[in-house]
Design an enzyme around this catalytic site. Sequence first.
Site, PDB file in Angstrom:
ATOM      1  N   ASP A   7       1.004  -1.219   0.016  1.00 14.40           N
ATOM      2  CA  ASP A   7       0.073  -0.138   0.090  1.00 14.40           C
ATOM      3  C   ASP A   7       0.905   1.349   0.031  1.00 14.40           C
ATOM      4  OD1 ASP A   7      -2.342   1.612   0.632  1.00 14.40           O
ATOM      5  OD2 ASP A   7      -1.509   1.781   2.535  1.00 14.40           O
ATOM      6  N   ASP A  54       0.049   5.156   0.990  1.00 11.22           N
ATOM      7  CA  ASP A  54      -0.465   6.193   1.881  1.00 11.22           C
ATOM      8  C   ASP A  54      -0.215   5.523   3.380  1.00 11.22           C
ATOM      9  OD1 ASP A  54      -0.743   8.600   0.496  1.00 11.22           O
ATOM     10  OD2 ASP A  54      -2.610   7.691  -0.229  1.00 11.22           O
TER      11      ASP A  54
HETATM   12  N1  LIG Z   1     -10.511  11.962  -0.361  1.00  9.56           N
HETATM   13  C1  LIG Z   1      -9.638  10.841   0.229  1.00  9.56           C
HETATM   14  C2  LIG Z   1      -9.541   9.637   0.070  1.00  9.56           C
HETATM   15  C3  LIG Z   1      -8.698   8.701   0.759  1.00  9.56           C
HETATM   16  N2  LIG Z   1      -7.986   9.226   1.519  1.00  9.56           N
HETATM   17  C4  LIG Z   1      -6.729   8.474   2.385  1.00  9.56           C
HETATM   18  O1  LIG Z   1      -5.779   7.915   1.278  1.00  9.56           O
HETATM   19  C5  LIG Z   1      -5.853   6.415   1.798  1.00  9.56           C
HETATM   20  C6  LIG Z   1      -5.745   5.773   0.521  1.00  9.56           C
HETATM   21  O2  LIG Z   1      -4.563   5.477  -0.124  1.00  9.56           O
HETATM   22  P1  LIG Z   1      -3.767   4.131   0.315  1.00  9.56           P
HETATM   23  O3  LIG Z   1      -2.511   4.289  -0.524  1.00  9.56           O
HETATM   24  O4  LIG Z   1      -3.471   3.931   1.640  1.00  9.56           O
HETATM   25  O5  LIG Z   1      -4.695   2.815  -0.496  1.00  9.56           O
HETATM   26  C7  LIG Z   1      -7.040   6.191   2.719  1.00  9.56           C
HETATM   27  O6  LIG Z   1      -6.533   5.108   3.590  1.00  9.56           O
HETATM   28  C8  LIG Z   1      -7.614   7.345   2.866  1.00  9.56           C
HETATM   29  O7  LIG Z   1      -7.413   7.284   4.324  1.00  9.56           O
HETATM   30  C9  LIG Z   1      -7.770  10.624   1.807  1.00  9.56           C
HETATM   31  O8  LIG Z   1      -6.934  11.189   2.225  1.00  9.56           O
HETATM   32  N3  LIG Z   1      -8.660  11.439   1.084  1.00  9.56           N
END
Ligand SMILES: Nc1ccn([C@@H]2O[C@H](COP(=O)(O)O)[C@@H](O)[C@H]2O)c(=O)n1
Length: 270
Positions: free
Chosen positions: A11, A13
């Site tokens: 993953d 973030d």
């Molecule tokens: N509008 C958004 C939507 C999602 N998030 C955060 O991003 C993360 C997704 O990315 P990964 O690399 O972890 O798959 C997710 O966990 C959400 O917390 C956001 O900040 N704003």
Amino acid sequence: MLLLLSQVISDFDMTLTKFAHKGKRVPTTHNILNNKLLIDDDSTVKMKELFNTYYPIEIDASLNPEEKLPYMVEWWTKVHDLLIQQRIRKDEMARAVRESNAVLREGCSAFFDCLAEQRVPLLIFSAGVGDILEEVIRQNHVFHPNVHIISNYMDFDHTGVLQAFKGQLIHSYNKRAGALSHGATLRELHGQPNVLLLGDSLGDLSMADGVSTAQNILTVGFLNDQVEERKESFLNSFDIVLLRDETMDVPNAILRFIVSSEISKVHREK
Ligand SMILES: Nc1ccn([C@@H]2O[C@H](COP(=O)(O)O)[C@@H](O)[C@H]2O)c(=O)n1
């Protein structure tokens, strides 16, 4: 190429990036776009409000993934619509990343470099924004040729203005569907059946579902937030759980162990 490790699936973030740095939350790829360079004042407020509404649902230990799913679709859809409405410019994105406080985990560059040196494919599977993710790793000089990315990518018109997001939406709790639909990419990447998987959410455990022949998957979960509430479910689901650990020390130690085991094996066989 390492025989004991055929692929790393991670993953992005809050897994490859830190959760917090110097006492402040590190922005996700979506939150990097929440910059006055790219969107107007009302939209920055709106994006923050949406984060404050939906992020607590994303990490709520009392809800199961099926219960969270409609809220996640709602969150991603509202934010993507807002970004499209704001007519984000492609040529401003690198500056937004430079001005952001995005920071990779300590030891993350060594992790990327070691995988590149050993020619182990690294698949980054992110529900964030692919274009921003790429810029973050490019600016950190770790966008090596072994890195492959599955994420939400922006579609720009011929003048460089955001007009849509490409393909099927990926959010935190539909990575299984994404993994299956990208099965060809995943299969192409694997060679041997040993996978190291890194994530910060139970939804990340399905990232390897498209690797049909992966027999051995070692899973590492970074538990960053709501630690006490989520500890039990993480311990029941991941092989290794790292609590409030902002480093890549454990994944790097696993890599070092694998590399040194293979070197000793080669020496024994000589
Ligand atoms: N509008 C958004 C939507 C999602 N998030 C955060 O991003 C993360 C997704 O990315 P990964 O690399 O972890 O798959 C997710 O966990 C959400 O917390 C956001 O900040 N704003």
